[in-house]
Scaffold this motif. Sequence first.
Motif, short mmCIF file in Angstrom:
data_model
loop_
_atom_site.label_atom_id
_atom_site.label_comp_id
_atom_site.label_asym_id
_atom_site.label_seq_id
_atom_site.Cartn_x
_atom_site.Cartn_y
_atom_site.Cartn_z
N PHE A 1 36.42 35.96 38.54
CA PHE A 1 35.17 35.87 39.30
C PHE A 1 34.43 37.20 39.30
CE2 PHE A 1 32.91 36.41 43.37
CZ PHE A 1 32.00 35.36 43.27
N THR A 2 35.15 38.30 39.52
CA THR A 2 34.53 39.63 39.58
C THR A 2 33.88 40.00 38.25
OG1 THR A 2 36.15 40.36 41.23
CG2 THR A 2 34.96 42.07 40.03
N LEU A 3 34.62 39.84 37.16
CA LEU A 3 34.09 40.21 35.85
C LEU A 3 32.90 39.33 35.46
CD1 LEU A 3 37.39 40.83 33.83
CD2 LEU A 3 35.77 42.54 34.66
N THR A 4 32.99 38.03 35.75
CA THR A 4 31.89 37.12 35.42
C THR A 4 30.63 37.50 36.19
OG1 THR A 4 33.49 35.34 35.00
CG2 THR A 4 31.20 34.70 35.33
N THR A 5 30.78 37.82 37.47
CA THR A 5 29.64 38.21 38.30
C THR A 5 29.00 39.50 37.79
OG1 THR A 5 30.67 37.18 40.24
CG2 THR A 5 28.88 38.74 40.65
N ILE B 1 39.77 47.69 32.60
CA ILE B 1 41.10 47.84 33.19
C ILE B 1 41.51 46.58 33.96
CG2 ILE B 1 40.28 48.89 35.33
CD1 ILE B 1 43.49 49.75 33.36
N LEU B 2 40.50 45.85 34.48
CA LEU B 2 40.82 44.60 35.18
C LEU B 2 41.39 43.56 34.22
CD1 LEU B 2 37.75 44.14 37.59
CD2 LEU B 2 40.05 44.95 38.14
N VAL B 3 40.89 43.56 32.99
CA VAL B 3 41.43 42.65 31.98
C VAL B 3 42.88 43.04 31.67
CG1 VAL B 3 41.20 41.81 29.61
CG2 VAL B 3 39.17 42.21 31.01
N ALA B 4 43.12 44.34 31.57
CA ALA B 4 44.48 44.80 31.30
C ALA B 4 45.44 44.41 32.42
CB ALA B 4 44.49 46.32 31.11
N ILE B 5 44.98 44.52 33.67
CA ILE B 5 45.81 44.13 34.82
C ILE B 5 46.06 42.63 34.81
CG2 ILE B 5 45.88 43.96 37.34
CD1 ILE B 5 44.28 46.61 37.39
N ALA B 6 45.01 41.85 34.51
CA ALA B 6 45.17 40.40 34.43
C ALA B 6 46.15 40.02 33.33
CB ALA B 6 43.81 39.74 34.17
N THR C 1 48.25 34.09 40.96
CA THR C 1 47.17 33.14 40.65
C THR C 1 45.87 33.56 41.33
OG1 THR C 1 48.75 31.32 40.42
CG2 THR C 1 46.45 30.73 40.79
N ILE C 2 45.96 33.91 42.61
CA ILE C 2 44.77 34.35 43.36
C ILE C 2 44.18 35.62 42.75
CG2 ILE C 2 43.90 35.10 45.60
CD1 ILE C 2 44.70 32.12 45.43
N MET C 3 45.03 36.56 42.39
CA MET C 3 44.56 37.83 41.82
C MET C 3 43.82 37.59 40.49
SD MET C 3 47.85 40.31 42.57
CE MET C 3 47.18 41.65 41.58
N THR C 4 44.36 36.70 39.66
CA THR C 4 43.74 36.43 38.37
C THR C 4 42.40 35.72 38.53
OG1 THR C 4 45.97 36.24 37.44
CG2 THR C 4 44.15 35.49 36.07
N TRP C 5 42.32 34.77 39.48
CA TRP C 5 41.05 34.09 39.75
C TRP C 5 40.01 35.09 40.26
CZ3 TRP C 5 38.41 29.85 38.74
CH2 TRP C 5 39.09 28.71 38.28
N LEU C 6 40.43 36.02 41.13
CA LEU C 6 39.50 37.03 41.65
C LEU C 6 39.00 37.93 40.52
CD1 LEU C 6 41.19 38.07 45.04
CD2 LEU C 6 39.01 36.86 44.73
N THR C 7 39.89 38.27 39.60
CA THR C 7 39.50 39.09 38.45
C THR C 7 38.47 38.36 37.59
OG1 THR C 7 41.68 40.16 38.40
CG2 THR C 7 40.35 40.28 36.39
#
Length: 369
Positions: free
Chosen positions: A156-160, A268-273, A148-154
């Motif tokens: 936040f990172t992509l949105t920023t 790649i962050l989307v793929a990991i999520a 859950t934490i990893m997905t929220w960080l992803t």
Amino acid sequence: MKLEKGIISNSQLLFMMMAFMQSMSLTADFSFPLTKQGTWIVVLIAFAITLPTVWMYLTIAKRYPGKNLIQINDEVFGVYLGKVISVLYIWFFFQLTIHYMYFFNSFWLTYIMPETPRYAFLIMFGLVSAFAVRKGLEVIARCCFLFTIMTWLTTFTLTTLLLGNMKLSYLLPVLDVPLKDFIQSTHIMVAVPFCDIVLFLMIFPYTADKQKLKKPVLIAISLSALQLVIVAFRDILTLGPQLSNSVSASFTAARQINLADILTRMDILVAIALLITIFIKITVFYYVTVLSAAQMLNLRSYKPLVIPIGALAVMIGGMLYPSDMEQAYAAKYAWPFNASIYEFLLPILTLVVITIRDLAGKKKEMEAS
């Protein structure tokens, strides 16, 4: 007979539900072509519709504390009709397992490794998921906090990183879609990503405090809806007119990131999520399918069913649809109606029968006194 020996805390239930629902940002791609820049409004309306539905699930669970969905069906509808309804639910859970397996495999083969044999990912994914299911509910729940934490960080990172690519003008015009498409999109959003949490009626009995389920459940749904609104806004403001032509809006939006030709290919962050969220989604559905089937068969343990059901899911999941277009069509026009039977119709019927029985019981007590 209690097949699951593990017990999870209510906070673990909260993170488990959040991890389970975080794949909503990907299934929202089925609504984007219909409502385009108005999809964020669809999410809010779907969330509002989900709340009374969740109240219905919680009311049923509270009426039969310590009993899972299979046991509740026997109590409410009797042994024979209850078994028929339980078999339908097991089929529903299994269908969702194989549908999400196909969805995951299709995305990975289309965007990441197109030359890979079709069953390679599914077999590896199925084995890891089977391992988690055999370890039981407690192990799955412990993984959910980190995921859950990893997905929220992803998110936040992509949105920023995409803030510089966003244009507020892409939000206009508001709701410039036919009413039929708006209703259809809302139905998809309610039935596909939100209300498949009906399966947690199989998990509620294994929580530490069964009388205080309301708070973690509502928090999980609210935060998941907030995350989906953020993702919808991000993708709409980034892609604009391209939105309706994107098979995966989040993946396409992430490809727009380019900071000085250094920070690129953040897709790649989307793929990991996707890997994380779909893993939890499939594993929970897989676990509930195995658990409910073992409950129906009066087995002492659900573990003997893990490999056979998993192998069947992998085999069917690899060839479920002839093409991705047919899967998208089914998700828009067929699956929401199929899911509504199990997410709305049968729970409403269950609640009606419970209410009638309670009223009949009170009437008898009054007559006896």
